[in-house]
Write a protein that holds these residues in place. Structure first.
Motif: not given
Length: 322
Positions: A75-85, A112-120, A302-304
């Motif tokens: 499986x290919x694993x990706x940390x979404x908090x970095x790649x999907x910041x 793909x989990x783009x929304x997690x507790x802690x998103x501003x 980091x955000x657009x």
């Protein structure tokens, strides 16, 4: 023992090579349900010979890896908090990057989990826009993208948005068609005017003023504490946004810059109207000439955030100081 989330796999089991895009939201409650649902979804994809990727926050990655054991190597694993910041870069650099690498007509399977507790609160509208745009970005393609949502920690409004951006919803072991599915309505609702900027640096530019605008941005960002390592990123973002205004936004525009919450915010306003909601979210074709400006902005920032309408377009790109 079967946990409540394991029926997520039925979404994948119903698909055959060549069938169209499938995009379910998976509402989970606690680590056990999360692990059961995601691991079952992954294992069934591997059993079917489907390439599988998992892009979720780091803590969740370890949970899935540990449960998969030796099969995690497949499986290919990706940390979404970095790649999907920046949610705007998830489609081109995470989802499409994996799906486009799949050979032939094989179905790709992605968590793909783009929304997690802690998103501003500032990031959240961009996350919802991303989830709505996935449907257009993958329409007709043999891809299944499962999006987990923490039903205990996320707000009722966030879960309602999950129903609006996903045609299928998996909840308590049942997969149902979402009656609230309305991605276009979500995009229209999220296209709101951005908060007024503070009193800050203002530069009006045209084609001749592009180099001076970029140099001013770098000087002002440095004076506000941006690290030397980030200044080249900021220079590229400003160059691409202002050039885009000159070429596509009426030949001129207004640039603003300020510091806010450990970030530099760059804003460009022009009289053009953005008619393609996927602009900057499609990977560039190898033979493509031009058209990479917004893609680069999403990759570096980091955000657009963008608002477009009859009176023009406003784009804000936020870059961390360090």
């Amino acid at each position: 023992m079967r946990k409540a989330g394991v029926r997520v796999v039925q979404v994948g089991r119903a698909q055959r090579p060549g069938e169209s895009f499938v995009h379910p939201a998976f509402l989970y409650r606690g680590d056990d349900e999360y692990r059961a649902g995601i691991v079952s979804f992954v294992l069934e994809g591997l059993a079917a010979g489907e390439p599988v990727a998992v892009a979720v926050p780091a803590r969740r990655l370890e949970l899935i890896r540990d449960t998969l054991g030796a099969r995690a190597a497949e499986v290919r694993f990706t940390d979404m908090t970095a790649a999907g910041r920046n949610p705007g870069r998830i489609i081109p650099t995470v989802l499409r990057a994996f799906a486009d690498a799949v050979a032939g007509d094989r179905r790709a399977r992605i968590v793909g989990e783009p929304i997690w507790p802690g998103r501003t609160a500032e990031e959240y509208p961009a996350c919802v826009q991303h989830e709505a745009l996935i449907n257009a970005a993958f329409q007709g393609r043999p891809v299944t993208i499962l999006c987990p949502y923490d039903a205990r920690a996320l707000s009722a409004g966030t879960l309602a948005d999950a129903h609006a951006t996903h045609p299928l919803v998996v909840d308590a072991g049942r997969t149902t068609v979402s009656r609230a599915y309305d991605p276009q309505g979500v995009l229209e609702r999220c296209n709101l005017p951005l908060p007024p900027p503070p009193r800050t640096v203002v530069v009006r530019f045209d084609a001749a003023g592009l180099p001076d605008t970029r140099d001013t941005a770098v000087h002002e960002a440095r004076s506000r504490g941006m690290s030397a390592a980030r200044l080249p990123d900021l220079a590229l973002v400003v160059a691409e946004l202002t050039t885009n205004s000159v070429v596509h936004g009426g030949g001129e525009g207004t640039f603003r810059l300020w510091a806010e919450g450990g970030r530099i915010v760059c804003e460009v306003r022009d009289s053009g109207r953005l008619t393609d909601p996927l602009a900057g979210r499609r990977p560039a074709r190898p033979e493509q000439i031009g058209g990479r400006g917004l893609l680069l902005v999403h990759r570096l920032a980091d955000l657009v955030r963008t608002h477009t309408g009859e009176h023009g377009t406003v784009t804000r790109a936020c870059l961390d100081l360090r």
